[in-house]
Design an enzyme around this catalytic site. Structure first.
Site, PDB file in Angstrom:
ATOM      1  N   LYS A  54      44.184  11.940  14.529  1.00  0.00           N
ATOM      2  CA  LYS A  54      45.160  10.850  14.639  1.00  0.00           C
ATOM      3  C   LYS A  54      45.182  10.316  16.076  1.00  0.00           C
ATOM      4  O   LYS A  54      45.179   9.102  16.304  1.00  0.00           O
ATOM      5  CB  LYS A  54      46.556  11.357  14.234  1.00  0.00           C
ATOM      6  CG  LYS A  54      46.669  11.620  12.738  1.00  0.00           C
ATOM      7  CD  LYS A  54      47.909  12.420  12.350  1.00  0.00           C
ATOM      8  CE  LYS A  54      47.861  12.768  10.865  1.00  0.00           C
ATOM      9  NZ  LYS A  54      48.932  13.648  10.405  1.00  0.00           N
ATOM     10  N   GLN A  98      53.923  16.823  12.771  1.00  0.00           N
ATOM     11  CA  GLN A  98      52.922  17.366  11.851  1.00  0.00           C
ATOM     12  C   GLN A  98      53.513  18.515  11.045  1.00  0.00           C
ATOM     13  O   GLN A  98      54.144  19.419  11.592  1.00  0.00           O
ATOM     14  CB  GLN A  98      51.689  17.824  12.651  1.00  0.00           C
ATOM     15  CG  GLN A  98      50.517  18.253  11.811  1.00  0.00           C
ATOM     16  CD  GLN A  98      49.890  17.116  10.982  1.00  0.00           C
ATOM     17  OE1 GLN A  98      49.952  15.956  11.352  1.00  0.00           O
ATOM     18  NE2 GLN A  98      49.320  17.465   9.851  1.00  0.00           N
ATOM     19  N   ASP A 121      55.407   8.083   9.071  1.00  0.00           N
ATOM     20  CA  ASP A 121      54.991   8.918   7.948  1.00  0.00           C
ATOM     21  C   ASP A 121      55.688   8.484   6.653  1.00  0.00           C
ATOM     22  O   ASP A 121      55.258   8.825   5.554  1.00  0.00           O
ATOM     23  CB  ASP A 121      55.419  10.377   8.201  1.00  0.00           C
ATOM     24  CG  ASP A 121      54.266  11.315   8.491  1.00  0.00           C
ATOM     25  OD1 ASP A 121      53.133  11.001   8.103  1.00  0.00           O
ATOM     26  OD2 ASP A 121      54.528  12.372   9.099  1.00  0.00           O
TER      27      ASP A 121
HETATM   28  N1  GUN Z   1      50.566  17.555   7.020  1.00  0.00           N
HETATM   29  C1  GUN Z   1      49.644  17.267   6.061  1.00  0.00           C
HETATM   30  N2  GUN Z   1      49.644  15.939   5.801  1.00  0.00           N
HETATM   31  C2  GUN Z   1      50.581  15.385   6.601  1.00  0.00           C
HETATM   32  C3  GUN Z   1      51.039  14.056   6.789  1.00  0.00           C
HETATM   33  O1  GUN Z   1      50.595  13.094   6.162  1.00  0.00           O
HETATM   34  N3  GUN Z   1      52.012  13.896   7.723  1.00  0.00           N
HETATM   35  C4  GUN Z   1      52.536  14.931   8.415  1.00  0.00           C
HETATM   36  N4  GUN Z   1      53.499  14.676   9.299  1.00  0.00           N
HETATM   37  N5  GUN Z   1      52.141  16.169   8.263  1.00  0.00           N
HETATM   38  C5  GUN Z   1      51.153  16.397   7.367  1.00  0.00           C
END
Ligand code: GUN
Length: 295
Positions: A54, A98, A121
């Site tokens: 990311k 995350q 998100d």
């Molecule tokens: N962990 C696995 N997929 C995601 C996601 O799309 N966003 C976040 N914040 N954590 C994750």
């Protein structure tokens, strides 16, 4: 007939080029760029890998980006204070914590603490509610990536029977909701198949568009798919290691056999995965534009 294989990596490249052009234009006009913070608690290898991807993409697109690593023993109170700091930071438009979080931290409380205006998100209940009533500012990244793949893959969604396999809050429930909206890339008839469903194949076999987010390798086999269906595989299952020491991935769909029957299919890796990161960038750009408007 062998299916058309739609590459999320290629579609992502196009979308990222569009985002970059828009960011360059906005920077020239406002002398500001979108800002994204990714907060990582602890050192879960999968989470480290996602967050690194990311951040790398954010930098490539010219965003202001911060990777905020916190130790696994951070208290819930400290994490909530950190989120509050970024909620009040004008340079930050998107906040991503995350998941998963360590067990001593209440995930719901943390997600609720993120300002809905910076909720890239789209996991905050305000974002979920807006999505359900068709007023989304942000769409959750993986479902948004799926919808974009359908649109750019030329799949007719209006009037199509969409069958979603899986009912998670991150993929199954939101994509089902998005596909039934009266909107572009949607307006479908939607069925959700889950672990409580009797005879899942009865439903999957009638799908014009089959979206599989079960978290189980080979959950969908060729006998469960209609000829010519569009099959979107959201699964990311780690099934061992490559000789180079990288995680070996498999989707939820028996790709080799289903590709002989489907009309369109996404591979794993290189299908939905790259789209998720790209849509996070799109959401961060949207949050930035939203902040410019509300000034
Ligand atoms: N962990 C696995 N997929 C995601 C996601 O799309 N966003 C976040 N914040 N954590 C994750």
């Amino acid at each position: 007939m062998a299916a058309k294989i739609i590459s999320g990596t290629e579609v992502s490249k196009q979308i990222k080029a569009e985002i970059k052009a828009e960011v360059d234009g906005l920077q020239a006009k406002y002398d500001k760029v979108p800002g994204l913070v990714t907060i990582l608690i602890g050192e879960n290898p999968a989470s480290v890998s996602y967050v690194t991807g990311k951040q790398k993409t954010a930098k490539e697109l010219g965003f202001y980006s911060i990777q905020d690593n916190q130790s696994a023993d951070i208290t819930e109170e400290q994490l909530l204070a950190l989120i509050d700091k970024y909620n009040n930071d004008d340079q930050i438009n998107g906040i991503l914590v995350q998941l998963p979080l360590p067990k001593h931290i209440n995930e719901t409380k943390v997600l609720y603490a993120i300002s809905p205006d910076k909720d890239v998100d789209a996991f905050h209940p305000v974002s979920v509610g807006r999505l359900v009533i068709g007023e989304a500012i942000f769409k959750p990244c993986t479902p948004a990536g799926i919808q974009e793949l359908l649109i750019r893959g030329g799949v007719e969604t209006a009037g199509a029977h969409v069958v979603v396999v899986g009912r998670s809050n991150i993929v199954g429930k939101p994509i089902a909701n998005m596909m039934l909206q009266k909107a572009k890339g949607a307006n479908s008839t939607v069925t959700v198949v889950h672990t409580g469903t009797k005879d899942a194949a009865k439903y999957t076999g009638d799908a014009d568009i089959l979206i599989v987010a079960a978290g189980v390798p080979n959950a969908v086999t060729a006998d469960m798919v209609k000829d010519g269906a569009a099959v979107i595989d959201v699964g990311v299952n780690r099934i061992g290691m490559t000789p180079e020491g990288k995680a070996k991935l498999a989707g939820d769909v028996d790709f080799e056999n289903v590709k002989e029957k489907a009309g369109l299919i996404t591979p794993v890796p290189g299908g939905v995965g790259p789209m998720t990161i790209t849509m996070l960038m799109k959401n961060t750009l949207e949050a930035f534009k939203y902040s410019l408007q509300s000034k």
